[in-house]
Design a protein around this motif. Structure first.
Motif, PDB file in Angstrom:
ATOM      1  N   LYS A  60       0.818  -1.225   0.000  1.00  0.00           N
ATOM      2  CA  LYS A  60       0.000   0.000   0.000  1.00  0.00           C
ATOM      3  C   LYS A  60       0.852   1.275   0.000  1.00  0.00           C
ATOM      4  O   LYS A  60       0.628   2.190   0.799  1.00  0.00           O
ATOM      5  CB  LYS A  60      -0.999  -0.017   1.159  1.00  0.00           C
ATOM      6  CG  LYS A  60      -2.010  -1.158   1.034  1.00  0.00           C
ATOM      7  CD  LYS A  60      -3.150  -1.015   2.004  1.00  0.00           C
ATOM      8  CE  LYS A  60      -4.160  -2.158   1.787  1.00  0.00           C
ATOM      9  NZ  LYS A  60      -4.761  -2.122   0.441  1.00  0.00           N
ATOM     10  N   ASP A  61       1.822   1.319  -0.879  1.00  0.00           N
ATOM     11  CA  ASP A  61       2.612   2.529  -1.132  1.00  0.00           C
ATOM     12  C   ASP A  61       3.210   3.112   0.150  1.00  0.00           C
ATOM     13  O   ASP A  61       2.993   4.278   0.484  1.00  0.00           O
ATOM     14  CB  ASP A  61       1.735   3.573  -1.828  1.00  0.00           C
ATOM     15  CG  ASP A  61       2.556   4.686  -2.480  1.00  0.00           C
ATOM     16  OD1 ASP A  61       3.774   4.505  -2.665  1.00  0.00           O
ATOM     17  OD2 ASP A  61       1.972   5.732  -2.804  1.00  0.00           O
ATOM     18  N   LEU A 143      -0.148  -4.971  17.759  1.00  0.00           N
ATOM     19  CA  LEU A 143      -0.416  -3.836  16.870  1.00  0.00           C
ATOM     20  C   LEU A 143      -1.390  -4.240  15.764  1.00  0.00           C
ATOM     21  O   LEU A 143      -2.338  -3.504  15.454  1.00  0.00           O
ATOM     22  CB  LEU A 143       0.889  -3.327  16.264  1.00  0.00           C
ATOM     23  CG  LEU A 143       0.780  -2.082  15.384  1.00  0.00           C
ATOM     24  CD1 LEU A 143       0.557  -0.839  16.238  1.00  0.00           C
ATOM     25  CD2 LEU A 143       2.043  -1.910  14.541  1.00  0.00           C
ATOM     26  N   CYS A 144      -1.172  -5.407  15.176  1.00  0.00           N
ATOM     27  CA  CYS A 144      -2.056  -5.892  14.104  1.00  0.00           C
ATOM     28  C   CYS A 144      -3.481  -6.081  14.609  1.00  0.00           C
ATOM     29  O   CYS A 144      -4.444  -5.777  13.896  1.00  0.00           O
ATOM     30  CB  CYS A 144      -1.511  -7.206  13.533  1.00  0.00           C
ATOM     31  SG  CYS A 144      -0.043  -7.019  12.503  1.00  0.00           S
ATOM     32  N   ASP A 145      -3.625  -6.583  15.830  1.00  0.00           N
ATOM     33  CA  ASP A 145      -4.966  -6.739  16.409  1.00  0.00           C
ATOM     34  C   ASP A 145      -5.677  -5.389  16.492  1.00  0.00           C
ATOM     35  O   ASP A 145      -6.872  -5.275  16.165  1.00  0.00           O
ATOM     36  CB  ASP A 145      -4.879  -7.347  17.808  1.00  0.00           C
ATOM     37  CG  ASP A 145      -4.556  -8.835  17.797  1.00  0.00           C
ATOM     38  OD1 ASP A 145      -4.707  -9.470  16.733  1.00  0.00           O
ATOM     39  OD2 ASP A 145      -4.152  -9.349  18.853  1.00  0.00           O
ATOM     40  N   LEU A 146      -4.967  -4.365  16.916  1.00  0.00           N
ATOM     41  CA  LEU A 146      -5.567  -3.032  17.051  1.00  0.00           C
ATOM     42  C   LEU A 146      -5.932  -2.442  15.698  1.00  0.00           C
ATOM     43  O   LEU A 146      -6.962  -1.778  15.556  1.00  0.00           O
ATOM     44  CB  LEU A 146      -4.604  -2.101  17.791  1.00  0.00           C
ATOM     45  CG  LEU A 146      -4.303  -2.445  19.251  1.00  0.00           C
ATOM     46  CD1 LEU A 146      -3.212  -1.540  19.799  1.00  0.00           C
ATOM     47  CD2 LEU A 146      -5.574  -2.335  20.099  1.00  0.00           C
ATOM     48  N   ILE A 147      -5.085  -2.685  14.696  1.00  0.00           N
ATOM     49  CA  ILE A 147      -5.381  -2.195  13.343  1.00  0.00           C
ATOM     50  C   ILE A 147      -6.582  -2.930  12.771  1.00  0.00           C
ATOM     51  O   ILE A 147      -7.497  -2.328  12.205  1.00  0.00           O
ATOM     52  CB  ILE A 147      -4.155  -2.360  12.427  1.00  0.00           C
ATOM     53  CG1 ILE A 147      -3.006  -1.472  12.905  1.00  0.00           C
ATOM     54  CG2 ILE A 147      -4.512  -2.027  10.978  1.00  0.00           C
ATOM     55  CD1 ILE A 147      -1.677  -1.760  12.225  1.00  0.00           C
ATOM     56  N   SER A 176      -1.382  -8.426   5.446  1.00  0.00           N
ATOM     57  CA  SER A 176      -2.786  -8.668   5.068  1.00  0.00           C
ATOM     58  C   SER A 176      -3.698  -7.511   5.444  1.00  0.00           C
ATOM     59  O   SER A 176      -4.871  -7.504   5.062  1.00  0.00           O
ATOM     60  CB  SER A 176      -3.296  -9.943   5.757  1.00  0.00           C
ATOM     61  OG  SER A 176      -3.519  -9.729   7.150  1.00  0.00           O
ATOM     62  N   LEU A 177      -3.168  -6.525   6.169  1.00  0.00           N
ATOM     63  CA  LEU A 177      -4.005  -5.450   6.702  1.00  0.00           C
ATOM     64  C   LEU A 177      -4.020  -4.231   5.788  1.00  0.00           C
ATOM     65  O   LEU A 177      -3.104  -4.015   4.995  1.00  0.00           O
ATOM     66  CB  LEU A 177      -3.505  -5.049   8.087  1.00  0.00           C
ATOM     67  CG  LEU A 177      -3.554  -6.145   9.156  1.00  0.00           C
ATOM     68  CD1 LEU A 177      -2.905  -5.650  10.442  1.00  0.00           C
ATOM     69  CD2 LEU A 177      -4.984  -6.601   9.411  1.00  0.00           C
ATOM     70  N   ASP A 178      -5.048  -3.414   5.967  1.00  0.00           N
ATOM     71  CA  ASP A 178      -5.216  -2.203   5.167  1.00  0.00           C
ATOM     72  C   ASP A 178      -4.416  -1.063   5.790  1.00  0.00           C
ATOM     73  O   ASP A 178      -4.977  -0.085   6.311  1.00  0.00           O
ATOM     74  CB  ASP A 178      -6.703  -1.848   5.075  1.00  0.00           C
ATOM     75  CG  ASP A 178      -6.956  -0.644   4.168  1.00  0.00           C
ATOM     76  OD1 ASP A 178      -6.100  -0.377   3.289  1.00  0.00           O
ATOM     77  OD2 ASP A 178      -7.992   0.032   4.346  1.00  0.00           O
ATOM     78  N   VAL A 179      -3.097  -1.189   5.758  1.00  0.00           N
ATOM     79  CA  VAL A 179      -2.215  -0.165   6.309  1.00  0.00           C
ATOM     80  C   VAL A 179      -0.908  -0.205   5.510  1.00  0.00           C
ATOM     81  O   VAL A 179      -0.417  -1.277   5.171  1.00  0.00           O
ATOM     82  CB  VAL A 179      -1.944  -0.415   7.815  1.00  0.00           C
ATOM     83  CG1 VAL A 179      -1.223  -1.729   8.056  1.00  0.00           C
ATOM     84  CG2 VAL A 179      -1.178   0.750   8.418  1.00  0.00           C
TER      85      VAL A 179
END
Length: 208
Positions: A60-61, A143-147, A176-179
């Motif tokens: 994601k850039d 951190l991933c859980d919070l995102i 896999s996350l939108d970040v």
């Protein structure tokens, strides 16, 4: 490689010469076409291992996201002091905060790692910031859980924890996350890679 390239972390003639010579060598191995290649180069130099370039991932850039965050003077949050010490302090106006130690009472109460507790302690401040997890897989998983839950949305995550317990899985989950994120595949990683990625981005941004 741009012959005029300078590393803002190199402050003496000898250091500048070493930096340029290193860049020339690694650019011929890794390539020198994109901003991502510059990050790959820097991380390969930091580890002395060109194969690191092959297992870096950009989602994601993240470079443009990081440059915008630097322009906005976003806070930089790091998992441990070693990472904080490695990040160059000039060329930007961002503060750098170490998360470990902040949530020690929570770590003792719930039996979680001190780095995970640090992430939880700072969760209300992480949105819009740059988060660097250079060592602790447990911190990256927290951190991933919070995102994933929508509780936070950092501007950029640099996730390069190292080890044989959850390191590979935590980085795979991050991707896999939108970040926007920079990470590395597998069990390899550590402070040098996280710091090198951040410092090269600061070098690109350099407002000193």
């Amino acid at each position: 490689m741009d012959e005029k390239y300078t590393d803002i972390g190199a402050t003496t003639p000898e250091a500048m010469d070493i930096s340029r010579r290193s860049r020339k060598i690694i650019s011929e191995i890794v390539g020198d076409r994109t901003p991502e290649d510059r990050i790959r180069q820097r991380c390969s130099i930091a580890t002395g291992d060109p194969s690191v370039a092959e297992i870096m991932r950009f989602v994601k850039d993240p470079i443009n996201a990081g440059l915008r965050a630097l322009e906005e003077r976003a806070r930089i949050f790091v998992d441990i002091n070693m990472v904080k010490e490695g990040v160059v302090k000039k060329g930007h106006l961002c503060s750098i905060t170490t998360m470990i130690g902040k949530g020690d009472d929570l770590a003792e109460k719930d039996g979680i790692t001190r780095t995970s507790a640090g992430v939880l302690a700072f969760q209300s401040e992480l949105s819009g910031g740059i988060v660097m997890i250079g060592n602790a897989p447990s911190a990256l998983l927290t951190l991933c859980d919070l995102i994933a839950s929508g509780d936070i949305k950092p501007a950029l995550v640099i996730g390069t924890p190292v080890g044989f317990v959850n390191a590979a899985a935590s980085k795979e989950r991050l991707r896999s996350l939108d970040v926007p994120s920079i990470s590395i595949v597998g069990t390899r990683g550590g402070t040098p890679i996280a710091v090198a990625a951040m410092n090269e981005m600061i070098n690109m941004y350099d407002r000193s």
